[in-house]
Design a protein around this motif. Structure first.
Motif, PDB file in Angstrom:
ATOM      1  N   MET A 161       0.835  -1.201   0.000  1.00  0.00           N
ATOM      2  CA  MET A 161       0.000   0.000   0.000  1.00  0.00           C
ATOM      3  C   MET A 161       0.871   1.254   0.000  1.00  0.00           C
ATOM      4  N   SER A 162       1.866   1.251  -0.861  1.00  0.00           N
ATOM      5  CA  SER A 162       2.836   2.342  -0.908  1.00  0.00           C
ATOM      6  C   SER A 162       2.521   3.389  -1.972  1.00  0.00           C
ATOM      7  N   ASP A 163       1.389   3.253  -2.658  1.00  0.00           N
ATOM      8  CA  ASP A 163       1.083   4.149  -3.768  1.00  0.00           C
ATOM      9  C   ASP A 163       0.140   5.285  -3.372  1.00  0.00           C
ATOM     10  N   TRP A 164       0.099   5.660  -2.076  1.00  0.00           N
ATOM     11  CA  TRP A 164      -0.653   6.823  -1.628  1.00  0.00           C
ATOM     12  C   TRP A 164       0.122   7.484  -0.495  1.00  0.00           C
ATOM     13  N   ARG A 165      -0.229   8.689  -0.122  1.00  0.00           N
ATOM     14  CA  ARG A 165       0.595   9.504   0.757  1.00  0.00           C
ATOM     15  C   ARG A 165       0.409   9.214   2.253  1.00  0.00           C
ATOM     16  N   HIS A 166      -0.527   8.381   2.587  1.00  0.00           N
ATOM     17  CA  HIS A 166      -0.775   8.045   3.992  1.00  0.00           C
ATOM     18  C   HIS A 166      -1.072   9.287   4.835  1.00  0.00           C
ATOM     19  N   ASP A 167      -1.816  10.208   4.269  1.00  0.00           N
ATOM     20  CA  ASP A 167      -2.160  11.443   4.979  1.00  0.00           C
ATOM     21  C   ASP A 167      -3.670  11.593   5.176  1.00  0.00           C
ATOM     22  N   GLU A 168      -4.408  10.504   5.004  1.00  0.00           N
ATOM     23  CA  GLU A 168      -5.858  10.546   5.162  1.00  0.00           C
ATOM     24  C   GLU A 168      -6.341   9.236   5.759  1.00  0.00           C
ATOM     25  N   VAL A 169      -7.494   9.297   6.409  1.00  0.00           N
ATOM     26  CA  VAL A 169      -8.114   8.084   6.940  1.00  0.00           C
ATOM     27  C   VAL A 169      -8.522   7.200   5.766  1.00  0.00           C
ATOM     28  N   ARG A 170      -8.204   5.932   5.870  1.00  0.00           N
ATOM     29  CA  ARG A 170      -8.489   5.035   4.753  1.00  0.00           C
ATOM     30  C   ARG A 170      -8.705   3.619   5.264  1.00  0.00           C
ATOM     31  N   GLU A 171      -9.695   2.935   4.696  1.00  0.00           N
ATOM     32  CA  GLU A 171      -9.918   1.542   5.059  1.00  0.00           C
ATOM     33  C   GLU A 171      -8.824   0.679   4.443  1.00  0.00           C
ATOM     34  N   VAL A 172      -8.297  -0.249   5.234  1.00  0.00           N
ATOM     35  CA  VAL A 172      -7.210  -1.119   4.793  1.00  0.00           C
ATOM     36  C   VAL A 172      -7.525  -2.544   5.238  1.00  0.00           C
ATOM     37  N   ASP A 173      -6.677  -3.483   4.824  1.00  0.00           N
ATOM     38  CA  ASP A 173      -6.873  -4.863   5.270  1.00  0.00           C
ATOM     39  C   ASP A 173      -6.385  -5.060   6.699  1.00  0.00           C
ATOM     40  N   TRP A 174      -5.131  -4.655   6.969  1.00  0.00           N
ATOM     41  CA  TRP A 174      -4.621  -4.807   8.331  1.00  0.00           C
ATOM     42  C   TRP A 174      -3.607  -3.729   8.654  1.00  0.00           C
ATOM     43  N   VAL A 175      -3.446  -3.486   9.962  1.00  0.00           N
ATOM     44  CA  VAL A 175      -2.527  -2.462  10.446  1.00  0.00           C
ATOM     45  C   VAL A 175      -1.546  -3.088  11.430  1.00  0.00           C
ATOM     46  N   SER A 176      -0.415  -2.456  11.568  1.00  0.00           N
ATOM     47  CA  SER A 176       0.644  -2.972  12.431  1.00  0.00           C
ATOM     48  C   SER A 176       0.247  -2.952  13.902  1.00  0.00           C
ATOM     49  N   GLY A 177       0.565  -4.051  14.581  1.00  0.00           N
ATOM     50  CA  GLY A 177       0.319  -4.142  16.008  1.00  0.00           C
ATOM     51  C   GLY A 177       1.287  -3.327  16.843  1.00  0.00           C
ATOM     52  N   ALA A 178       2.251  -2.633  16.202  1.00  0.00           N
ATOM     53  CA  ALA A 178       3.129  -1.745  16.962  1.00  0.00           C
ATOM     54  C   ALA A 178       2.327  -0.638  17.626  1.00  0.00           C
ATOM     55  N   CYS A 179       1.229  -0.245  16.984  1.00  0.00           N
ATOM     56  CA  CYS A 179       0.275   0.702  17.574  1.00  0.00           C
ATOM     57  C   CYS A 179      -1.083   0.442  16.942  1.00  0.00           C
ATOM     58  N   MET A 180      -1.887  -0.351  17.610  1.00  0.00           N
ATOM     59  CA  MET A 180      -3.181  -0.759  17.074  1.00  0.00           C
ATOM     60  C   MET A 180      -4.252  -0.526  18.134  1.00  0.00           C
ATOM     61  N   LEU A 181      -5.315   0.165  17.753  1.00  0.00           N
ATOM     62  CA  LEU A 181      -6.409   0.451  18.675  1.00  0.00           C
ATOM     63  C   LEU A 181      -7.614  -0.405  18.325  1.00  0.00           C
ATOM     64  N   ALA A 182      -8.132  -1.089  19.314  1.00  0.00           N
ATOM     65  CA  ALA A 182      -9.321  -1.926  19.123  1.00  0.00           C
ATOM     66  C   ALA A 182     -10.461  -1.395  19.977  1.00  0.00           C
ATOM     67  N   HIS A 183     -11.631  -1.232  19.368  1.00  0.00           N
ATOM     68  CA  HIS A 183     -12.811  -0.816  20.137  1.00  0.00           C
ATOM     69  C   HIS A 183     -13.410  -2.037  20.819  1.00  0.00           C
ATOM     70  N   ARG A 184     -14.087  -1.796  21.927  1.00  0.00           N
ATOM     71  CA  ARG A 184     -14.707  -2.891  22.676  1.00  0.00           C
ATOM     72  C   ARG A 184     -15.671  -3.690  21.814  1.00  0.00           C
ATOM     73  N   ARG A 185     -16.296  -3.034  20.820  1.00  0.00           N
ATOM     74  CA  ARG A 185     -17.237  -3.770  19.958  1.00  0.00           C
ATOM     75  C   ARG A 185     -16.517  -4.876  19.188  1.00  0.00           C
ATOM     76  N   ALA A 186     -15.261  -4.632  18.799  1.00  0.00           N
ATOM     77  CA  ALA A 186     -14.490  -5.660  18.107  1.00  0.00           C
ATOM     78  C   ALA A 186     -14.135  -6.792  19.061  1.00  0.00           C
ATOM     79  N   ILE A 187     -13.720  -6.442  20.277  1.00  0.00           N
ATOM     80  CA  ILE A 187     -13.349  -7.458  21.263  1.00  0.00           C
ATOM     81  C   ILE A 187     -14.549  -8.315  21.625  1.00  0.00           C
ATOM     82  N   GLU A 188     -15.723  -7.699  21.741  1.00  0.00           N
ATOM     83  CA  GLU A 188     -16.933  -8.453  22.084  1.00  0.00           C
ATOM     84  C   GLU A 188     -17.346  -9.393  20.967  1.00  0.00           C
ATOM     85  N   ARG A 189     -17.070  -9.027  19.714  1.00  0.00           N
ATOM     86  CA  ARG A 189     -17.531  -9.844  18.583  1.00  0.00           C
ATOM     87  C   ARG A 189     -16.529 -10.899  18.152  1.00  0.00           C
ATOM     88  N   VAL A 190     -15.231 -10.623  18.278  1.00  0.00           N
ATOM     89  CA  VAL A 190     -14.249 -11.618  17.812  1.00  0.00           C
ATOM     90  C   VAL A 190     -13.326 -12.110  18.916  1.00  0.00           C
TER      91      VAL A 190
END
Length: 296
Positions: A161-190
Motif C-alpha cells: 500500500m505504498s502508492d498513496w501519501r498516507h495522509d488521510e483516513v483510509r480503510e485497509v486490510d490490516w494495520v501494524s500491532g506496533a500501535c493498534m487500537l481496538a474498540h470494545r465492539r471488536a473485542i466483544e464480537r471476535v
C-alpha cells in the motif's frame, strides 16, 4: 477514562522507559489506564516501571507467555475501557493523536480497529498497513529481492500500500500491532488476540477476524508514533524470527489452507524462507564483527 493502553515488555528496560515517558508526556491521564505486562525480563524492567511510573499497573509473568497472550492479560485488566491501544515498547508517542483516534472509534460504529501513522526516527513514513498476505507476497513483500530491485512494481505497491501519501483516513486490510487500537465492539464480537501466535502475525490475524465479522479496519494518520523496528526483539533475534515464521504457518492454516499439495509447498516455502533469513542474519552479524575488529 475510557481509553486504555497495553504495553508488553521483554528485556527492554530503556525502550520501555522512553515509551512510558512519551505516554506520560502526551497523554498523562492515560497512565492510570496503562498496563505493562512483562514476560520475565531480567534487566530490571519491572522495577523501573514500578519506580518511575507508579500510576501504571504491572503484570509480571513467571515465564515468557508470548506477545499475544500477554496483551490479552492486559486487556482483562481494562474492562471499563471502550478503546484499548496495543503499543510496542519500542515506540514513542509523537503527539496526543491517540485521543482523537479514540473519539473517532467512538462515533464510527462500523469501525473495529484503527492503526496510527508510524514513522522512523528521521520522521520518514514507516509503511504500517498492508493488503492481506497470500502466496505472491513471498515475491513482493518489503524484504523480497523483487521489491528491493524494482521497488515501484505494481504488485509490491499493491501489497505494501505504498502508492498513496498516507495522509488521510483510509480503510485497509490490516494495520501494524506496533500501535493498534481496538474498540470494545471488536473485542466483544471476535474476542482477544489469538494466543497461538507467540510473536508476530497476531495483528494480521486479528484484523482479518475483525473484517470477517463486518467491522472495518482503518488507517488513522492523525495519531503519530515513532517506531524503532526490532527494538523489542533484539535480545532474542532467532527466537523472534522462528516465531514469526511459525505465525505465518498458523495464519495460512487458519485463513488460506485449501489444498493438501499446496499446503505442503507452502510449509516448505516458509521453512526455506526462515533458513534464508537466519543465514542472512548470521552472515551480516559475522561480517559486522569482523569490520569492527581492530587491526592486528
Amino acid at each position: 477514562m475510557t481509553f486504555g493502553i497495553v504495553v508488553v515488555t521483554f528485556e527492554c528496560r530503556e525502550l520501555a522507559r522512553d515509551c512510558l515517558a512519551s505516554i506520560a508526556r502526551q497523554l498523562p491521564a492515560a497512565m492510570e489506564t496503562t498496563v505493562v505486562v512483562d514476560n520475565t525480563s531480567s534487566d530490571g524492567t519491572v522495577e523501573m516501571v514500578a519506580q518511575d511510573f507508579p500510576e501504571a499497573r504491572i503484570i509480571r509473568n513467571a515465564r515468557n507467555e508470548g506477545f499475544a497472550a500477554a496483551v490479552n492479560q492486559g486487556i482483562v485488566l481494562l474492562p471499563r475501557c471502550s478503546v484499548i491501544c496495543i503499543l510496542n515498547p519500542d515506540t514513542l508517542l509523537l503527539d496526543s493523536g491517540l485521543l482523537e483516534a479514540e473519539r473517532y472509534l467512538e462515533v464510527h460504529a462500523g469501525v473495529g480497529v484503527l492503526g496510527a501513522r508510524i514513522e522512523n526516527a528521521d520522521g520518514s513514513l514507516q509503511l504500517s498497513c498492508r493488503a492481506f498476505p497470500g502466496h505472491l507476497n513471498a515475491l513482493f513483500n518489503r524484504h523480497s529481492l523483487v521489491t528491493k530491485l524494482i521497488p515501484g512494481n505494481r504488485w509490491s505497491r499493491e501489497y505494501l500500500m505504498s502508492d498513496w501519501r498516507h495522509d488521510e483516513v483510509r480503510e485497509v486490510d490490516w494495520v501494524s500491532g506496533a500501535c493498534m487500537l481496538a474498540h470494545r465492539r471488536a473485542i466483544e464480537r471476535v474476542g482477544v488476540l489469538d494466543p497461538g501466535y507467540f510473536f508476530s502475525i497476531e495483528d494480521v490475524d486479528y484484523c482479518r477476524r475483525v473484517r470477517d465479522v463486518g467491522l472495518a479496519v482503518e488507517y488513522f494518520p492523525m495519531a503519530r508514533v515513532q517506531h524503532r523496528v526490532g527494538g523489542s526483539s533484539r535480545h532474542a533475534v532467532f527466537r523472534a524470527m522462528a516465531a514469526h515464521h511459525r505465525g505465518m504457518w498458523r495464519y495460512y492454516r487458519k485463513h488460506l489452507s485449501r489444498n493438501a499439495a499446496i499446503d505442503v509447498l507452502t510449509a516448505l516455502g516458509i521453512a526455506i524462507r526462515f533458513f534464508v533469513h537466519a543465514a542472512s542474519y548470521t552472515l551480516r552479524t559475522a561480517t559486522n564483527r569482523l569490520l569492527r575488529r581492530p587491526n592486528a
